[in-house]
Every structure is written in C-alpha cells, then in structure tokens.
Design a protein around this motif. Structure first.
Motif: not given
Length: 261
Positions: A95-118
């Motif tokens: 998971y990259p910590i960069r100037r534009r840190t985004r969960f879905s973009e950061g893990l793109a290509g490493q996971s087949r399914g990303l989701a978040a719950d409130l």
C-alpha cells in the motif's frame, strides 16, 4: 535454576521465554510466521505435524495447536480436515503512502475485489488534537467516520476519520452510498486532495482491531496518523488507520511523490 531467574527453553532455531509476559503460543505463532516468510517452515506449502513442531519449540501439542489456530484465523495458514495444515501463500499487499493516497488506486492490480464498509458515524465536538489537525477551534463540530476496508474478502484496515462538519455536512451519507472517501469528497464539492503528512507506528492489536480485522490476541497492526489537505493547503481529513501487518505493508516513495513522514 535460582528462583525468579528467567527460564529459557532452547530449540534448534528458537528461544522461547516462559516468563517474558508474552504467552508461549503467541511467541510460537510469531516465530512460525517469521520462519514461514523465510522459507524455513512450510517451504513445500505444507506445515510439519504438530508433534514435530512441539518438539522443535519445546512445548506440548496443545500450545502448538493454539498457535496454529491463531495463524489460521489471521490467514497465514489453512487447515484441511484429515489432510493437515498448509501455508496460505498469499503475499502482503503493498500500500503506497504518497501525495495522492487512495485505497482503491493503491491496491489496484493486487486484489480482485476491494470494498469498504461504514461501521459507525457521529457528529461530535473536536478535541484538541483533532481541532489542531483540521485548523478548527476546540469544540467545533466534526464528523467522525468508522470504516473497514477489505481486499479479496479479507479485512485489511480499520480507520477512524474526522472532517469539518460545516464544510462536509453529509459526509456519512455520501460514504454510505459511494463506499469511498474520494467519491464522497467529490459529491461534496472537493475534486482533489493531497496527503500532507503521515506518521507510522506499530503496536499490538487492541480488542476492537481483533474483532474487526479478524486477528488473534498479540497480532501486530501498523498505525498511520494522516492529514489530507485541499489544493490551498487547508486540512480536509484527519485519520487514524490500523492495518493488519500480516496482510499489508506500507510503501513510502521518495522523489516528487514523497510526503512528510
């Protein structure tokens, strides 16, 4: 051995401290995890029998069984009835910590399914640390979101975030619809934001982390304290995120994409 002296049980590759304050099964689970990563254990994908592991670590089979159960719960091992215990074989997500840190973009290509719950949300007065981070007066209303993010069906991070309640009224409702902080910001008129700073520490998982991240007692979580800002440098989000250390590793790039750490 004199009374009160620390007793050490020495094996071929390990030193298990019986009076260290850390449960034996936890020490063994941590050592097994490390040796799996090094290829010392389970290099062929299959773990040795419990009796072999008990002899290796100088403990009884029940202690080994408890350590294995913890690693199964954490996703490191997989137990198959009648066949044995196997290394799950899933690598940590980067998971990259960069100037534009985004969960879905950061893990793109490493996971087949990303989701978040409130998990929870509330409007509450900002305590001193939160008010300072968001450039608000102490006691000013802020929105708190509690969120849980998954990758391939496994929980990988648990976050608590705060936002200026006046500027971002409706944040909880937006996140409930979009399941994304970035998309929620867009709905509320903020097209882009940047990571201003990130502080990273590690600690043992607390009770809430154990439940939500499906960890066993003594597991390690990586903790980030972060501030995101808009294009004018005004803070828009203050967050504390706990990552399951067995499932994700944090990458902090240099150069133009670096952030203050």
């Amino acid at each position: 051995m004199r009374p009160g002296e620390r007793e050490l049980v020495r094996t071929k590759r390990t030193v298990i401290e019986r009076r260290s304050g850390v449960a034996l099964w936890r020490q063994i689970a941590d050592r097994m995890r490390r040796e799996i990563g090094e290829g010392v254990l389970g290099s062929d994908g299959r773990m040795p029998p419990e009796v072999v592991l008990a002899e290796r670590f100088g403990v009884n089979r029940h202690t080994v069984r408890t350590a294995i159960a913890a690693l199964v719960q954490e996703g490191v091992l997989r137990a198959e009835q009648g066949r044995g215990t196997f290394v799950e074989g899933r690598k940590r997500l980067a998971y990259p910590i960069r100037r534009r840190t985004r969960f879905s973009e950061g893990l793109a290509g490493q996971s087949r399914g990303l989701a978040a719950d409130l998990l929870d949300h509330a409007v509450e007065p900002a305590i001193a640390d939160i008010a300072k981070a968001l450039h608000l007066l102490p006691g000013a209303p802020v929105i708190r979101l509690e969120t849980l993010s998954h990758a391939d069906g496994r929980p990988v991070s648990r976050a608590r975030s705060w936002f200026d309640a006046e500027r971002f009224a409706g944040m909880a409702e937006a996140f409930g619809r979009t399941r994304s902080i970035t998309a929620s910001f867009r709905e509320l008129g903020l097209a882009d934001y940047l990571r201003h700073s990130t502080a990273v520490t590690a600690r043992h998982a607390e009770s809430g982390d154990l439940k939500d991240l499906r960890l066993s007692p003594g597991a390690i979580v990586l903790v980030t304290i972060a501030v995101n800002v808009d294009a004018q440098g005004q803070p828009v989000q203050y967050s504390e995120t706990r990552f399951a250390a067995d499932r994700i590793e944090l990458h902090i790039p240099g150069g133009d994409d670096a952030v203050s750490v």
